[in-house]
Design a protein around this motif. Structure first.
Motif, PDB file in Angstrom:
ATOM      1  N   GLU A  57       0.821  -1.199   0.000  1.00 53.54           N
ATOM      2  CA  GLU A  57       0.000   0.000   0.000  1.00 53.54           C
ATOM      3  C   GLU A  57       0.861   1.258   0.000  1.00 53.54           C
ATOM      4  O   GLU A  57       0.490   2.279  -0.588  1.00 53.54           O
ATOM      5  N   ARG A  58       2.011   1.196   0.639  1.00 47.95           N
ATOM      6  CA  ARG A  58       2.925   2.344   0.637  1.00 47.95           C
ATOM      7  C   ARG A  58       3.411   2.653  -0.774  1.00 47.95           C
ATOM      8  O   ARG A  58       3.490   3.818  -1.189  1.00 47.95           O
ATOM      9  N   LEU A  59       3.743   1.610  -1.536  1.00 47.14           N
ATOM     10  CA  LEU A  59       4.212   1.817  -2.897  1.00 47.14           C
ATOM     11  C   LEU A  59       3.096   2.351  -3.783  1.00 47.14           C
ATOM     12  O   LEU A  59       3.336   3.183  -4.672  1.00 47.14           O
ATOM     13  N   LEU A  60       1.857   1.891  -3.578  1.00 48.04           N
ATOM     14  CA  LEU A  60       0.747   2.412  -4.370  1.00 48.04           C
ATOM     15  C   LEU A  60       0.554   3.901  -4.131  1.00 48.04           C
ATOM     16  O   LEU A  60       0.390   4.676  -5.082  1.00 48.04           O
ATOM     17  N   CYS A  61       0.558   4.316  -2.867  1.00 45.02           N
ATOM     18  CA  CYS A  61       0.383   5.742  -2.562  1.00 45.02           C
ATOM     19  C   CYS A  61       1.530   6.577  -3.132  1.00 45.02           C
ATOM     20  O   CYS A  61       1.333   7.732  -3.510  1.00 45.02           O
ATOM     21  N   GLU A  62       2.712   5.984  -3.205  1.00 43.49           N
ATOM     22  CA  GLU A  62       3.834   6.699  -3.829  1.00 43.49           C
ATOM     23  C   GLU A  62       3.596   6.876  -5.326  1.00 43.49           C
ATOM     24  O   GLU A  62       3.860   7.945  -5.883  1.00 43.49           O
ATOM     25  N   GLN A  63       3.060   5.849  -5.993  1.00 47.05           N
ATOM     26  CA  GLN A  63       2.818   5.945  -7.423  1.00 47.05           C
ATOM     27  C   GLN A  63       1.669   6.893  -7.755  1.00 47.05           C
ATOM     28  O   GLN A  63       1.607   7.421  -8.868  1.00 47.05           O
ATOM     29  N   LEU A  64       0.762   7.104  -6.816  1.00 47.47           N
ATOM     30  CA  LEU A  64      -0.353   8.004  -7.075  1.00 47.47           C
ATOM     31  C   LEU A  64       0.119   9.438  -7.329  1.00 47.47           C
ATOM     32  O   LEU A  64      -0.608  10.231  -7.935  1.00 47.47           O
ATOM     33  N   ASP A  65       1.324   9.773  -6.883  1.00 48.43           N
ATOM     34  CA  ASP A  65       1.827  11.127  -7.080  1.00 48.43           C
ATOM     35  C   ASP A  65       2.251  11.382  -8.522  1.00 48.43           C
ATOM     36  O   ASP A  65       2.290  12.532  -8.964  1.00 48.43           O
ATOM     37  N   TYR A  66       2.578  10.316  -9.270  1.00 48.87           N
ATOM     38  CA  TYR A  66       3.087  10.548 -10.630  1.00 48.87           C
ATOM     39  C   TYR A  66       2.438   9.666 -11.686  1.00 48.87           C
ATOM     40  O   TYR A  66       2.675   9.869 -12.873  1.00 48.87           O
ATOM     41  N   ASN A  67       1.609   8.689 -11.298  1.00 46.46           N
ATOM     42  CA  ASN A  67       0.964   7.813 -12.264  1.00 46.46           C
ATOM     43  C   ASN A  67      -0.416   8.383 -12.588  1.00 46.46           C
ATOM     44  O   ASN A  67      -1.358   8.269 -11.804  1.00 46.46           O
ATOM     45  N   PHE A  68      -0.526   8.984 -13.768  1.00 45.23           N
ATOM     46  CA  PHE A  68      -1.771   9.649 -14.132  1.00 45.23           C
ATOM     47  C   PHE A  68      -2.894   8.652 -14.373  1.00 45.23           C
ATOM     48  O   PHE A  68      -4.070   8.947 -14.113  1.00 45.23           O
ATOM     49  N   LEU A  69      -2.555   7.469 -14.854  1.00 46.56           N
ATOM     50  CA  LEU A  69      -3.583   6.453 -15.089  1.00 46.56           C
ATOM     51  C   LEU A  69      -4.219   6.021 -13.778  1.00 46.56           C
ATOM     52  O   LEU A  69      -5.441   5.858 -13.704  1.00 46.56           O
ATOM     53  N   PHE A  70      -3.430   5.845 -12.736  1.00 48.31           N
ATOM     54  CA  PHE A  70      -3.964   5.471 -11.427  1.00 48.31           C
ATOM     55  C   PHE A  70      -4.867   6.568 -10.869  1.00 48.31           C
ATOM     56  O   PHE A  70      -5.914   6.286 -10.292  1.00 48.31           O
ATOM     57  N   ARG A  71      -4.463   7.814 -11.039  1.00 47.33           N
ATOM     58  CA  ARG A  71      -5.264   8.929 -10.536  1.00 47.33           C
ATOM     59  C   ARG A  71      -6.601   9.005 -11.268  1.00 47.33           C
ATOM     60  O   ARG A  71      -7.638   9.306 -10.665  1.00 47.33           O
ATOM     61  N   TRP A  72      -6.588   8.736 -12.567  1.00 46.13           N
ATOM     62  CA  TRP A  72      -7.841   8.734 -13.319  1.00 46.13           C
ATOM     63  C   TRP A  72      -8.751   7.611 -12.838  1.00 46.13           C
ATOM     64  O   TRP A  72      -9.960   7.802 -12.694  1.00 46.13           O
ATOM     65  N   PHE A  73      -8.203   6.438 -12.577  1.00 43.78           N
ATOM     66  CA  PHE A  73      -9.007   5.295 -12.145  1.00 43.78           C
ATOM     67  C   PHE A  73      -9.646   5.568 -10.781  1.00 43.78           C
ATOM     68  O   PHE A  73     -10.772   5.125 -10.512  1.00 43.78           O
ATOM     69  N   LEU A  74      -8.950   6.303  -9.918  1.00 41.59           N
ATOM     70  CA  LEU A  74      -9.470   6.612  -8.583  1.00 41.59           C
ATOM     71  C   LEU A  74     -10.239   7.926  -8.542  1.00 41.59           C
ATOM     72  O   LEU A  74     -10.633   8.362  -7.456  1.00 41.59           O
ATOM     73  N   ASP A  75     -10.438   8.564  -9.683  1.00 41.76           N
ATOM     74  CA  ASP A  75     -11.165   9.828  -9.756  1.00 41.76           C
ATOM     75  C   ASP A  75     -10.499  10.918  -8.922  1.00 41.76           C
ATOM     76  O   ASP A  75     -11.171  11.742  -8.289  1.00 41.76           O
ATOM     77  N   LEU A  76      -9.195  10.945  -8.926  1.00 44.57           N
ATOM     78  CA  LEU A  76      -8.434  11.996  -8.257  1.00 44.57           C
ATOM     79  C   LEU A  76      -8.177  13.140  -9.231  1.00 44.57           C
ATOM     80  O   LEU A  76      -7.851  12.909 -10.402  1.00 44.57           O
ATOM     81  N   GLU A  77      -8.329  14.357  -8.753  1.00 51.10           N
ATOM     82  CA  GLU A  77      -8.013  15.512  -9.581  1.00 51.10           C
ATOM     83  C   GLU A  77      -6.515  15.568  -9.852  1.00 51.10           C
ATOM     84  O   GLU A  77      -5.706  15.021  -9.094  1.00 51.10           O
ATOM     85  N   ALA A  78      -6.139  16.228 -10.935  1.00 53.35           N
ATOM     86  CA  ALA A  78      -4.731  16.275 -11.313  1.00 53.35           C
ATOM     87  C   ALA A  78      -3.880  16.964 -10.253  1.00 53.35           C
ATOM     88  O   ALA A  78      -2.706  16.600 -10.059  1.00 53.35           O
ATOM     89  N   ASP A  79      -4.445  17.960  -9.564  1.00 53.43           N
ATOM     90  CA  ASP A  79      -3.681  18.684  -8.548  1.00 53.43           C
ATOM     91  C   ASP A  79      -4.060  18.275  -7.133  1.00 53.43           C
ATOM     92  O   ASP A  79      -3.655  18.925  -6.167  1.00 53.43           O
ATOM     93  N   GLU A  80      -4.836  17.197  -6.982  1.00 52.60           N
ATOM     94  CA  GLU A  80      -5.273  16.753  -5.656  1.00 52.60           C
ATOM     95  C   GLU A  80      -4.184  15.904  -5.018  1.00 52.60           C
ATOM     96  O   GLU A  80      -3.566  15.045  -5.662  1.00 52.60           O
ATOM     97  N   ALA A  81      -3.946  16.127  -3.730  1.00 52.89           N
ATOM     98  CA  ALA A  81      -2.920  15.364  -3.017  1.00 52.89           C
ATOM     99  C   ALA A  81      -3.384  13.924  -2.810  1.00 52.89           C
ATOM    100  O   ALA A  81      -4.553  13.675  -2.502  1.00 52.89           O
ATOM    101  N   SER A  82      -2.475  12.976  -2.997  1.00 55.55           N
ATOM    102  CA  SER A  82      -2.801  11.572  -2.771  1.00 55.55           C
ATOM    103  C   SER A  82      -2.864  11.296  -1.266  1.00 55.55           C
ATOM    104  O   SER A  82      -2.213  11.970  -0.464  1.00 55.55           O
ATOM    105  N   PHE A  83      -3.654  10.298  -0.894  1.00 54.45           N
ATOM    106  CA  PHE A  83      -3.805   9.971   0.522  1.00 54.45           C
ATOM    107  C   PHE A  83      -2.609   9.165   1.017  1.00 54.45           C
ATOM    108  O   PHE A  83      -1.864   8.554   0.240  1.00 54.45           O
ATOM    109  N   ASP A  84      -2.432   9.140   2.331  1.00 58.88           N
ATOM    110  CA  ASP A  84      -1.313   8.445   2.954  1.00 58.88           C
ATOM    111  C   ASP A  84      -1.611   6.953   3.043  1.00 58.88           C
ATOM    112  O   ASP A  84      -2.775   6.537   3.113  1.00 58.88           O
TER     113      ASP A  84
END
Length: 363
Positions: free
Chosen positions: A77-104
């Motif tokens: 889970e730590r590695l996933l949250c790290e990838q959320l900062d730069y993996n745009f495909l993951f952010r799209w799948f989770l409905d995260l905004e482009a400038d939204e901070a990823s969760f811990d």
């Protein structure tokens, strides 16, 4: 002419995530089916959280993040949250905004007790199965059952006698020296101090014994989709016990169905339990057992028996994907309840891949 390698400059841009993800990307169909399944669980999510207080991370986002871990073999889970900062495909799948901070990564641990209490992973898996049923992808007559071993997150060094007295402090707390060679150890006399619910088991004669859980799958035979997936203690009887429990709960006796299986299910007790539930056992015959096979000639003479024996091997493909890609070869949690939650999410990810391949894409 040669272009110049200039430094990146911060500029103001407008990014549409839907335009950045390719139209034919397989994750699009998986996301649509997963969102439809999560929409069915919205009333359950309302019961889980209070109506006052600070808004939390949506449970839908946590479940979809667990799907990403299985789909892309993310090991933690730590590695996933790290990838959320730069993996745009993951952010799209989770409905995260482009400038939204990823969760811990601690968000998973803090919400796991709530998810376990309401059995959210199991409800999500069953909602995915209902999506497949709505798309007419499930068979209601022919099924297969099988089991496999999942290695527990516990070392053999932690497998100690239950009545052992306190010993001297270890020479190395992180990796102590333990000499258990020549010592007779069994589940009746020993227990793991790391994961007490894990059992010592092995795949067969001549194989090494490991601390394991028994993972059992109920598969429909039309498109090899998983209808149920249960984790049991690896005590040697888990496969037959889980098989009867799954078919009794998931296959109501409206009509006679067939149930395929390997030679491990060819016992008189299992065959009798299947017939009591109006189920025709299509298990492989074990002529080497004492007394011969529990199946008679009237069952194995029909062409449908041969078809069931041919299709039942597809369940091994599901086990292979969940272990090599989904990360279920060795569970990352301790305790049967948490292992069951992990297994449900990996099984749901496998079903979503199958549904995305079998169902037509939306217009």
């Amino acid at each position: 002419m040669r272009g110049e390698d200039g430094r990146q400059r911060a500029i103001l841009v407008v990014i549409n995530p839907e335009q950045r993800v390719p139209k034919g990307h397989p994750l699009r169909r998986i996301k649509a089916v997963a969102d439809a399944a999560l929409a069915q669980l919205s009333p359950l999510f309302d019961e889980m959280y209070s109506t006052v207080g600070r808004p939390s991370i949506p449970p839908e986002r946590l479940l979809k993040a667990s799907l990403l871990m299985a789909l892309y073999t993310v090991r933690s889970e730590r590695l996933l949250c790290e990838q959320l900062d730069y993996n745009f495909l993951f952010r799209w799948f989770l409905d995260l905004e482009a400038d939204e901070a990823s969760f811990d990564h601690s968000t998973f641990s803090r919400n796991r007790a709530r998810l376990l209490e309401h059995e959210v992973a199991g409800e999500f898996f069953r909602a995915v199965v209902e999506q497949a049923r709505g798309l007419k992808l499930l068979s209601d007559e022919h099924f297969t059952v099988d089991g496999t071993l999942v290695e527990a997150w516990a070392s053999l060094k932690s497998f100690k006698r239950k009545d052992a007295s306190p010993s001297e402090p270890p020479d190395d707390p992180g990796n102590p020296t333990v000499n258990f060679h020549g010592e007779r150890r069994s589940n009746a006399t020993h227990q793991s101090t790391t994961d007490p619910e894990a059992q010592l088991a092995k795949k067969g004669a001549g194989k090494e014994a490991k601390l394991c859980y028994s993972a059992n799958a109920l598969m429909e035979n039309r498109h090899a989709l998983l209808v149920d997936f249960q984790v049991e203690p690896a005590d040697g009887y888990a496969e037959r016990r889980a098989a009867i429990a799954m078919v009794d709960e998931r296959l109501p006796g409206r009509r006679r169905v067939t149930l395929g299986g390997d030679k491990g299910y060819d016992t008189s007790d299992f065959v009798a339990d299947c017939r009591a539930l109006a189920i025709t056992p299509h298990v492989a015959r074990n002529q080497a057992r004492r007394g011969g096979s529990a199946l008679d000639a009237r069952t194995v003479r029909h062409p449908g028996y041969s078809v069931s024996q041919w299709i039942r091997k597809q369940v091994e493909e599901a086990f292979g994907w969940m272990k090599t890609i989904g990360g279920l070869r060795k569970t990352r949690y301790r305790g049967r309840e948490r292992v069951q939650m992990h297994a449900y999410l990996v099984a749901a990810a496998y079903n979503l891949i199958r549904i995305a391949k079998l169902s037509p894409a939306p217009a």
